[in-house]
Motif scaffolding. Structure first.
Motif, PDB file in Angstrom:
ATOM      1  N   ARG A  46       0.830  -1.207   0.000  1.00  0.00           N
ATOM      2  CA  ARG A  46       0.000   0.000   0.000  1.00  0.00           C
ATOM      3  C   ARG A  46       0.865   1.258   0.000  1.00  0.00           C
ATOM      4  NH1 ARG A  46      -4.415  -2.301   4.312  1.00  0.00           N
ATOM      5  NH2 ARG A  46      -5.309  -3.814   2.856  1.00  0.00           N
ATOM      6  N   GLY A  47       0.262   2.359  -0.463  1.00  0.00           N
ATOM      7  CA  GLY A  47       0.959   3.635  -0.485  1.00  0.00           C
ATOM      8  C   GLY A  47       1.874   3.815  -1.679  1.00  0.00           C
ATOM      9  N   ARG A  48       1.788   2.944  -2.663  1.00  0.00           N
ATOM     10  CA  ARG A  48       2.645   3.018  -3.856  1.00  0.00           C
ATOM     11  C   ARG A  48       1.855   3.331  -5.129  1.00  0.00           C
ATOM     12  NH1 ARG A  48       6.571  -2.236  -2.963  1.00  0.00           N
ATOM     13  NH2 ARG A  48       6.841  -1.947  -0.722  1.00  0.00           N
ATOM     14  N   GLY A  49       0.558   3.633  -4.981  1.00  0.00           N
ATOM     15  CA  GLY A  49      -0.254   3.950  -6.148  1.00  0.00           C
ATOM     16  C   GLY A  49      -0.801   2.736  -6.881  1.00  0.00           C
ATOM     17  N   LEU A  50      -0.666   1.559  -6.286  1.00  0.00           N
ATOM     18  CA  LEU A  50      -1.121   0.348  -6.962  1.00  0.00           C
ATOM     19  C   LEU A  50      -2.640   0.260  -7.020  1.00  0.00           C
ATOM     20  CD1 LEU A  50       1.458  -2.211  -5.544  1.00  0.00           C
ATOM     21  CD2 LEU A  50       1.526  -0.936  -7.698  1.00  0.00           C
ATOM     22  N   GLY A  51      -3.320   0.705  -5.985  1.00  0.00           N
ATOM     23  CA  GLY A  51      -4.789   0.705  -6.004  1.00  0.00           C
ATOM     24  C   GLY A  51      -5.314   1.594  -7.118  1.00  0.00           C
ATOM     25  N   ARG A  52      -4.722   2.754  -7.253  1.00  0.00           N
ATOM     26  CA  ARG A  52      -5.114   3.673  -8.332  1.00  0.00           C
ATOM     27  C   ARG A  52      -4.836   3.038  -9.691  1.00  0.00           C
ATOM     28  NH1 ARG A  52      -5.477   9.503  -9.069  1.00  0.00           N
ATOM     29  NH2 ARG A  52      -4.901  10.004 -11.201  1.00  0.00           N
ATOM     30  N   ALA A  53      -3.681   2.406  -9.837  1.00  0.00           N
ATOM     31  CA  ALA A  53      -3.333   1.762 -11.106  1.00  0.00           C
ATOM     32  C   ALA A  53      -4.325   0.652 -11.445  1.00  0.00           C
ATOM     33  CB  ALA A  53      -1.912   1.211 -11.053  1.00  0.00           C
ATOM     34  N   LEU A  54      -4.687  -0.162 -10.469  1.00  0.00           N
ATOM     35  CA  LEU A  54      -5.677  -1.218 -10.702  1.00  0.00           C
ATOM     36  C   LEU A  54      -7.029  -0.629 -11.091  1.00  0.00           C
ATOM     37  CD1 LEU A  54      -4.761  -3.629  -7.789  1.00  0.00           C
ATOM     38  CD2 LEU A  54      -4.739  -4.223 -10.225  1.00  0.00           C
ATOM     39  N   LEU A  55      -7.433   0.422 -10.397  1.00  0.00           N
ATOM     40  CA  LEU A  55      -8.701   1.082 -10.705  1.00  0.00           C
ATOM     41  C   LEU A  55      -8.704   1.612 -12.138  1.00  0.00           C
ATOM     42  CD1 LEU A  55     -11.457   2.245  -9.812  1.00  0.00           C
ATOM     43  CD2 LEU A  55     -10.194   4.226  -8.928  1.00  0.00           C
ATOM     44  N   LEU A  56      -7.642   2.278 -12.529  1.00  0.00           N
ATOM     45  CA  LEU A  56      -7.571   2.829 -13.878  1.00  0.00           C
ATOM     46  C   LEU A  56      -7.573   1.725 -14.938  1.00  0.00           C
ATOM     47  CD1 LEU A  56      -5.045   5.756 -13.307  1.00  0.00           C
ATOM     48  CD2 LEU A  56      -7.522   5.918 -13.669  1.00  0.00           C
ATOM     49  N   ARG A  57      -6.891   0.620 -14.675  1.00  0.00           N
ATOM     50  CA  ARG A  57      -6.907  -0.500 -15.627  1.00  0.00           C
ATOM     51  C   ARG A  57      -8.311  -1.086 -15.749  1.00  0.00           C
ATOM     52  NH1 ARG A  57      -2.509  -1.773 -18.940  1.00  0.00           N
ATOM     53  NH2 ARG A  57      -3.551  -3.763 -19.067  1.00  0.00           N
ATOM     54  N   ALA A  58      -9.017  -1.197 -14.626  1.00  0.00           N
ATOM     55  CA  ALA A  58     -10.391  -1.708 -14.673  1.00  0.00           C
ATOM     56  C   ALA A  58     -11.280  -0.773 -15.486  1.00  0.00           C
ATOM     57  CB  ALA A  58     -10.945  -1.891 -13.264  1.00  0.00           C
ATOM     58  N   LEU A  59     -11.136   0.524 -15.285  1.00  0.00           N
ATOM     59  CA  LEU A  59     -11.937   1.489 -16.041  1.00  0.00           C
ATOM     60  C   LEU A  59     -11.602   1.437 -17.524  1.00  0.00           C
ATOM     61  CD1 LEU A  59     -11.874   4.499 -13.549  1.00  0.00           C
ATOM     62  CD2 LEU A  59     -13.747   2.875 -13.960  1.00  0.00           C
ATOM     63  N   GLU A  60     -10.331   1.284 -17.859  1.00  0.00           N
ATOM     64  CA  GLU A  60      -9.944   1.120 -19.268  1.00  0.00           C
ATOM     65  C   GLU A  60     -10.572  -0.144 -19.850  1.00  0.00           C
ATOM     66  OE1 GLU A  60      -5.674   1.085 -19.339  1.00  0.00           O
ATOM     67  OE2 GLU A  60      -5.544   3.187 -18.750  1.00  0.00           O
ATOM     68  N   GLY A  61     -10.601  -1.206 -19.054  1.00  0.00           N
ATOM     69  CA  GLY A  61     -11.216  -2.454 -19.506  1.00  0.00           C
ATOM     70  C   GLY A  61     -12.698  -2.282 -19.796  1.00  0.00           C
ATOM     71  N   PHE A  62     -13.401  -1.577 -18.916  1.00  0.00           N
ATOM     72  CA  PHE A  62     -14.814  -1.297 -19.171  1.00  0.00           C
ATOM     73  C   PHE A  62     -14.981  -0.512 -20.471  1.00  0.00           C
ATOM     74  CE2 PHE A  62     -15.708  -1.613 -14.398  1.00  0.00           C
ATOM     75  CZ  PHE A  62     -16.364  -2.826 -14.524  1.00  0.00           C
ATOM     76  N   MET A  63     -14.157   0.512 -20.645  1.00  0.00           N
ATOM     77  CA  MET A  63     -14.277   1.335 -21.854  1.00  0.00           C
ATOM     78  C   MET A  63     -14.001   0.511 -23.108  1.00  0.00           C
ATOM     79  SD  MET A  63     -12.959   5.168 -20.774  1.00  0.00           S
ATOM     80  CE  MET A  63     -11.272   4.779 -21.033  1.00  0.00           C
TER      81      MET A  63
END
Length: 112
Positions: A46-63
């Protein structure tokens, strides 16, 4: 992965040198909107931006499959997650209160 509402393009498992580091699962709701489920990062990563990176990849996948709207649920006391979601563009649209089990009173009054 066998559920009809599962979105493989929005589902990711992240690994690091010490093993699994985080995950996110994407599902569709009945209106074919994207649902972010089970986004989590192992404490030591945690604290390394991995949650944000996973979230953005999921959103890209939806798009990538034509989904233009996504939702999620988060506990209001999870400050880092709330901050991340808001920074990406999510906003609160509904607040839900869940029932809490209260302990039964001690009939003997001992307080154990």
């Amino acid at each position: 992965r066998y559920r009809p509402d599962f979105c493989p393009e929005a589902t990711w498992l992240l690994s690091g040198p010490g093993g699994y580091a985080g995950t996110v699962q994407g599902l569709f709701d009945d209106r074919r909107q994207g649902g972010i489920q089970n986004l989590g990062v192992v404490p030591e990563y945690r604290g390394r931006g991995l949650g944000r990176a996973l979230l953005l990849r999921a959103l890209e996948g939806f798009m990538s499959v034509g989904v233009r709207r996504a939702f999620l649920e988060v506990t209001a006391t999870n400050g880092p997650a709330v901050y991340t979601y808001r920074a990406v563009g999510f906003r609160a649209v509904k607040t839900l209160y869940r029932a809490v089990e209260l302990p039964h009173p001690d009939p003997a009054g001992v307080g154990l």
